[in-house]
Design a protein around this motif. Structure first.
Motif, PDB file in Angstrom:
ATOM      1  N   TYR A 143       0.806  -1.212   0.000  1.00  0.00           N
ATOM      2  CA  TYR A 143       0.000   0.000   0.000  1.00  0.00           C
ATOM      3  C   TYR A 143       0.845   1.271   0.000  1.00  0.00           C
ATOM      4  N   ILE A 144       2.088   1.191   0.489  1.00  0.00           N
ATOM      5  CA  ILE A 144       2.927   2.397   0.516  1.00  0.00           C
ATOM      6  C   ILE A 144       3.909   2.431  -0.654  1.00  0.00           C
ATOM      7  N   SER A 145       3.696   1.560  -1.636  1.00  0.00           N
ATOM      8  CA  SER A 145       4.513   1.620  -2.850  1.00  0.00           C
ATOM      9  C   SER A 145       4.215   2.921  -3.580  1.00  0.00           C
ATOM     10  N   PRO A 146       5.112   3.375  -4.462  1.00  0.00           N
ATOM     11  CA  PRO A 146       4.861   4.626  -5.200  1.00  0.00           C
ATOM     12  C   PRO A 146       3.552   4.630  -5.975  1.00  0.00           C
ATOM     13  N   TYR A 147       3.011   3.444  -6.290  1.00  0.00           N
ATOM     14  CA  TYR A 147       1.737   3.366  -7.009  1.00  0.00           C
ATOM     15  C   TYR A 147       0.610   3.964  -6.172  1.00  0.00           C
ATOM     16  N   HIS A 148       0.667   3.735  -4.861  1.00  0.00           N
ATOM     17  CA  HIS A 148      -0.372   4.236  -3.967  1.00  0.00           C
ATOM     18  C   HIS A 148       0.056   5.489  -3.209  1.00  0.00           C
ATOM     19  N   CYS A 149       1.328   5.552  -2.812  1.00  0.00           N
ATOM     20  CA  CYS A 149       1.788   6.555  -1.850  1.00  0.00           C
ATOM     21  C   CYS A 149       3.100   7.165  -2.339  1.00  0.00           C
ATOM     22  N   GLU A 150       2.998   8.291  -2.995  1.00  0.00           N
ATOM     23  CA  GLU A 150       4.151   8.893  -3.670  1.00  0.00           C
ATOM     24  C   GLU A 150       5.208   9.371  -2.677  1.00  0.00           C
ATOM     25  N   ASN A 151       6.452   8.983  -2.925  1.00  0.00           N
ATOM     26  CA  ASN A 151       7.660   9.486  -2.246  1.00  0.00           C
ATOM     27  C   ASN A 151       7.901   8.942  -0.838  1.00  0.00           C
ATOM     28  N   MET A 152       6.948   8.281  -0.219  1.00  0.00           N
ATOM     29  CA  MET A 152       7.146   7.878   1.169  1.00  0.00           C
ATOM     30  C   MET A 152       8.312   6.903   1.325  1.00  0.00           C
ATOM     31  N   VAL A 153       8.321   5.850   0.528  1.00  0.00           N
ATOM     32  CA  VAL A 153       9.386   4.857   0.638  1.00  0.00           C
ATOM     33  C   VAL A 153      10.738   5.486   0.331  1.00  0.00           C
ATOM     34  N   SER A 154      10.797   6.305  -0.705  1.00  0.00           N
ATOM     35  CA  SER A 154      12.056   6.969  -1.064  1.00  0.00           C
ATOM     36  C   SER A 154      12.554   7.863   0.066  1.00  0.00           C
ATOM     37  N   ASP A 155      11.649   8.645   0.644  1.00  0.00           N
ATOM     38  CA  ASP A 155      12.051   9.538   1.733  1.00  0.00           C
ATOM     39  C   ASP A 155      12.547   8.762   2.944  1.00  0.00           C
ATOM     40  N   LEU A 156      11.879   7.671   3.280  1.00  0.00           N
ATOM     41  CA  LEU A 156      12.272   6.897   4.455  1.00  0.00           C
ATOM     42  C   LEU A 156      13.605   6.181   4.254  1.00  0.00           C
ATOM     43  N   ILE A 157      13.835   5.670   3.048  1.00  0.00           N
ATOM     44  CA  ILE A 157      15.066   4.915   2.794  1.00  0.00           C
ATOM     45  C   ILE A 157      16.248   5.834   2.505  1.00  0.00           C
ATOM     46  N   LEU A 158      16.020   6.819   1.648  1.00  0.00           N
ATOM     47  CA  LEU A 158      17.117   7.681   1.198  1.00  0.00           C
ATOM     48  C   LEU A 158      17.287   8.920   2.048  1.00  0.00           C
ATOM     49  N   ARG A 159      16.299   9.208   2.914  1.00  0.00           N
ATOM     50  CA  ARG A 159      16.339  10.401   3.755  1.00  0.00           C
ATOM     51  C   ARG A 159      16.534  11.656   2.912  1.00  0.00           C
ATOM     52  N   ASN A 160      15.698  11.754   1.867  1.00  0.00           N
ATOM     53  CA  ASN A 160      15.747  12.920   0.981  1.00  0.00           C
ATOM     54  C   ASN A 160      15.118  14.112   1.687  1.00  0.00           C
ATOM     55  N   GLY A 161      15.949  14.934   2.319  1.00  0.00           N
ATOM     56  CA  GLY A 161      15.394  16.030   3.087  1.00  0.00           C
ATOM     57  C   GLY A 161      14.739  15.478   4.341  1.00  0.00           C
ATOM     58  N   SER A 162      13.708  16.124   4.818  1.00  0.00           N
ATOM     59  CA  SER A 162      13.048  15.673   6.033  1.00  0.00           C
ATOM     60  C   SER A 162      11.864  14.779   5.674  1.00  0.00           C
ATOM     61  N   VAL A 163      11.670  13.751   6.463  1.00  0.00           N
ATOM     62  CA  VAL A 163      10.514  12.879   6.285  1.00  0.00           C
ATOM     63  C   VAL A 163       9.265  13.639   6.725  1.00  0.00           C
ATOM     64  N   LYS A 164       8.230  13.647   5.895  1.00  0.00           N
ATOM     65  CA  LYS A 164       7.018  14.387   6.209  1.00  0.00           C
ATOM     66  C   LYS A 164       6.217  13.682   7.309  1.00  0.00           C
ATOM     67  N   GLU A 165       5.388  14.446   8.009  1.00  0.00           N
ATOM     68  CA  GLU A 165       4.602  13.845   9.087  1.00  0.00           C
ATOM     69  C   GLU A 165       3.421  13.051   8.556  1.00  0.00           C
ATOM     70  N   VAL A 166       3.025  13.290   7.305  1.00  0.00           N
ATOM     71  CA  VAL A 166       1.929  12.528   6.714  1.00  0.00           C
ATOM     72  C   VAL A 166       2.123  12.465   5.211  1.00  0.00           C
ATOM     73  N   TYR A 167       1.815  11.305   4.642  1.00  0.00           N
ATOM     74  CA  TYR A 167       1.906  11.092   3.198  1.00  0.00           C
ATOM     75  C   TYR A 167       0.524  10.667   2.690  1.00  0.00           C
TER      76      TYR A 167
END
Length: 320
Positions: A143-167
């Motif tokens: 459900y949190i794949s980019p198909y459903h939830c844009e950027n969440m996995v990338s942000d959590l793994i790569l730490r691109n900037g700050s992780v948002k409080e909600v996706y």
């Protein structure tokens, strides 16, 4: 840890749990609510259990209110009873919690805090872990794949900037849903056209239609003790396959963010493809199943159209 939300706000949070022969999870599920860093009131709707789960709740957790159903209503209809009761008692939020699941102490508080800062998110979910608490729940990981939830996995793994409080996500299953009162008053209750399963897909379609969002909060965690594998319809017994096929068709046809004509054409094309794929492989039992599903849905078309119309109205099913 004490609640960071001022007591003077007097926020009323009702946890709704539908039970059916869930004795093995009672301790983990209800103890987790006792340990919540924000106070909650819990309502159980029991779907006519035959094990001792209700006696365990009554003896171990007397603060829980229990409503008994004389039959198994399934997930959506039973939750509707609990949500309606919570609204009558002045709920600001309802938190839907599966019987085979439990939350961390800060989970519900964090979800409420995120909603208060982001009120357009009518439905919020924590991250779902498996029953060990050491891995992501398998279904949730899809459900949190980019198909459903844009950027969440990338942000959590790569730490691109700050992780948002909600996706924002297009779907997350209803094992842990915080729903605001505003959201319920706009969207309504679960549509009773769904016999079992699919009602959460439909509800999130309606969230979008009524101008809201569904979100996942990466700072909140909860555990779901279920089978960790992809559910394959082909592995189901014949009768269960039939029911799941019907649910899949209803999800397609009930999506009010799309025209009924387009939904029906998608349904028709998929049924034809499945039927002929089975027929030409001489799988007569599967071909017959597809025909049964097709004609069952055709007989429900008038009802489906009516339910689509009702779901476009504000607060559908609240007064039904």
């Amino acid at each position: 840890m004490r609640s960071q939300i001022p007591n003077e706000n007097n926020i009323k949070i009702f946890v709704i749990i539908v039970t059916f022969n869930g004795a093995q999870w009672v301790e983990n599920c209800f103890n987790s609510l006792r340990n919540s860093t924000i106070s909650v009131q819990t309502i159980v709707i029991d779907n006519n259990s035959t094990d001792n789960c209700i006696s365990l709740i009554q003896s171990g957790f007397p603060e829980v209110s229990i409503l008994h159903s004389p039959e198994n209503l399934g997930f959506g209809k039973a939750n509707n009873i609990g949500i309606t009761e919570a609204l009558k008692l002045g709920a600001d939020y309802v938190f839907l919690l599966n019987q085979d699941a439990w939350v961390m102490p800060e989970t519900i508080e964090k979800l409420v805090e995120v909603h208060q800062a982001n009120p357009k998110y009518y439905v919020l979910s924590p991250l779902h872990l498996d029953g060990t608490g050491k891995k992501l729940d398998f279904g949730f990981s899809l459900y949190i794949s980019p198909y459903h939830c844009e950027n969440m996995v990338s942000d959590l793994i790569l730490r691109n900037g700050s992780v948002k409080e909600v996706y924002t996500t297009s779907f997350v299953n209803a094992a842990f849903w915080l729903i605001s009162r505003e959201g319920i008053e706009k969207i309504g209750l679960f549509d009773p056209i769904f016999p079992h399963y699919g009602e959460d897909n439909d509800y999130l379609h309606r969230v979008i239609f009524h101008g809201g969002k569904t979100g996942v909060c990466p700072a909140a965690f909860a555990c779901h003790d279920r089978v960790q594998e992809l559910a394959s319809v082909e592995k189901f017994p014949y009768g269960k396959r039939y029911k799941r096929q019907i649910v899949g068709c209803l999800i397609t046809l009930m999506n009010i963010n799309d025209s009924f004509y387009h939904c029906f054409m998608v349904f028709l094309r998929s049924r034809m493809e499945f039927f002929f794929a089975s027929f030409f492989k001489a799988k007569m039992k599967e071909s017959f199943l597809e025909l049964k599903v097709f004609f069952y849905i055709l007989l429900k078309i008038s009802k489906i159209k009516n339910h689509r119309r009702l779901n476009m109205e504000k607060g559908s099913w609240l007064s039904k």
